[in-house]
Design an enzyme around this catalytic site. Sequence first.
Site, PDB file in Angstrom:
ATOM      1  N   HIS A 150      35.524  55.279  -2.253  1.00  0.00           N
ATOM      2  CA  HIS A 150      35.942  56.265  -1.262  1.00  0.00           C
ATOM      3  C   HIS A 150      34.855  57.319  -1.128  1.00  0.00           C
ATOM      4  CE1 HIS A 150      37.860  60.370  -0.712  1.00  0.00           C
ATOM      5  NE2 HIS A 150      38.077  59.787   0.457  1.00  0.00           N
TER       6      HIS A 150
ATOM      7  N   SER B  15      34.932  59.642   6.819  1.00  0.00           N
ATOM      8  CA  SER B  15      35.691  59.150   5.674  1.00  0.00           C
ATOM      9  C   SER B  15      35.496  57.647   5.558  1.00  0.00           C
ATOM     10  CB  SER B  15      37.177  59.474   5.839  1.00  0.00           C
ATOM     11  OG  SER B  15      37.920  59.053   4.715  1.00  0.00           O
TER      12      SER B  15
ATOM     13  N   GLY C 256      46.635  63.617  13.860  1.00  0.00           N
ATOM     14  CA  GLY C 256      45.550  62.642  13.938  1.00  0.00           C
ATOM     15  C   GLY C 256      46.064  61.242  14.219  1.00  0.00           C
ATOM     16  N   ARG C 257      45.137  60.335  14.424  1.00  0.00           N
ATOM     17  CA  ARG C 257      45.491  58.950  14.750  1.00  0.00           C
ATOM     18  C   ARG C 257      45.910  58.218  13.482  1.00  0.00           C
ATOM     19  NH1 ARG C 257      42.582  53.926  15.435  1.00  0.00           N
ATOM     20  NH2 ARG C 257      43.490  52.675  17.117  1.00  0.00           N
TER      21      ARG C 257
ATOM     22  N   HIS D 115      37.909  48.290   0.535  1.00  0.00           N
ATOM     23  CA  HIS D 115      38.681  47.475  -0.408  1.00  0.00           C
ATOM     24  C   HIS D 115      38.063  46.071  -0.440  1.00  0.00           C
ATOM     25  CE1 HIS D 115      41.843  50.406  -1.091  1.00  0.00           C
ATOM     26  NE2 HIS D 115      41.937  50.594   0.203  1.00  0.00           N
TER      27      HIS D 115
ATOM     28  N   HIS E 125      27.854  57.394 -11.410  1.00  0.00           N
ATOM     29  CA  HIS E 125      27.834  58.806 -11.783  1.00  0.00           C
ATOM     30  C   HIS E 125      26.418  59.375 -11.814  1.00  0.00           C
ATOM     31  CE1 HIS E 125      31.909  60.277 -12.707  1.00  0.00           C
ATOM     32  NE2 HIS E 125      32.199  58.990 -12.807  1.00  0.00           N
TER      33      HIS E 125
ATOM     34  N   ASN F  17      34.075  60.936   1.362  1.00  0.00           N
ATOM     35  CA  ASN F  17      34.451  61.834   2.445  1.00  0.00           C
ATOM     36  C   ASN F  17      33.468  62.992   2.475  1.00  0.00           C
ATOM     37  OD1 ASN F  17      36.161  64.520   3.261  1.00  0.00           O
ATOM     38  ND2 ASN F  17      36.719  62.747   4.500  1.00  0.00           N
ATOM     39  N   VAL F  18      32.989  63.322   3.643  1.00  0.00           N
ATOM     40  CA  VAL F  18      32.218  64.549   3.852  1.00  0.00           C
ATOM     41  C   VAL F  18      32.791  65.219   5.095  1.00  0.00           C
ATOM     42  CG1 VAL F  18      30.064  64.032   2.651  1.00  0.00           C
ATOM     43  CG2 VAL F  18      30.415  63.114   4.930  1.00  0.00           C
TER      44      VAL F  18
END
Length: 302
Positions: free
Chosen positions: A104, A90, A260-261, A94, A146, A106-107
């Site tokens: 952002h 992830s 999770g952490r 910023h 895109h 995420n996979v």
Amino acid sequence: MDSDAVKNYLLELQSRIVAHLEKIDGRPFRVVFWDRPMGGGGISCVIEEGQVFERGGVNFSHVHGEKLPPSATASRPELAGRAFEAMGVSVVMHPCNPNIPTVHLNVRFLCAHPRSSEVAPDVWWFGGGMDLTPYYGFEVDCVHFHQTCRDALAPFGNEYYPRFKKWCDEYFFIKHRNEPRGIGGIFFDDFNELDFEKSFKLMQSVGDHFLPAYLPIVERRMNTAYGERERDFQAYRRGRYVEFNLVYDRGTLFGLQSGGRAESILISLPPNVKWRYDWKPELKSLEEKLYKEFLIARSWVN
């Protein structure tokens, strides 16, 4: 199903992304290895107060447990109570300069194992995507982002980009504000409609297209002048980012619900944020332009 191959790819992707972001910022990421008491752990790579990025994280996690958390079974109630293995990368960056969008990525991969009382196969799926959250709108940046998202999915069929774009627009929508978080990108979850190898390659393609999607935008905007007005608006719009992540985001909820952490999960939150009561942008301002021309449902590529 080869979960080791998925893990090796994710670790390489994390290292590759960190190396490129360090090069563009000029400051190294802090690397933290962590363990999860209930099983698994991860690697958090964090930058704060950089020259380009005010705060950002590139996190890898690989966790397992005896019971899927509620956020993972919301659309698959038949899997409630199963043991699980989950891994992913992830990224949230910023930037300091309000002319550079927040990004952002995420996979992820998740496998639910059968209960001890049942004879059933493992159920696996992939998820992920990337999306862009500008503070000041530049059409060329949005089109480039895109187009790169579309390029990532094109080898697997022309139907995936419009489908995953629509999913992204719907997912990253702040319902209580009746507005999108940003200009979207692509999003997919619970994906196993192709065989394992092809589904894995689709996830890899999304991860591999992240740097080509984002770095040209950073390089184009990182030296654009800005002042207190722009920073103030950036802080205000960051509030929307916080609201979405803490109220709606499935990844945040999964991480917190699965033990999770917290420090790694909440690295997605920006460092400086403002809220105002019933604020509206000035007429015909660049801030109003963001709302009227960018934070709307629209097609960015033909």
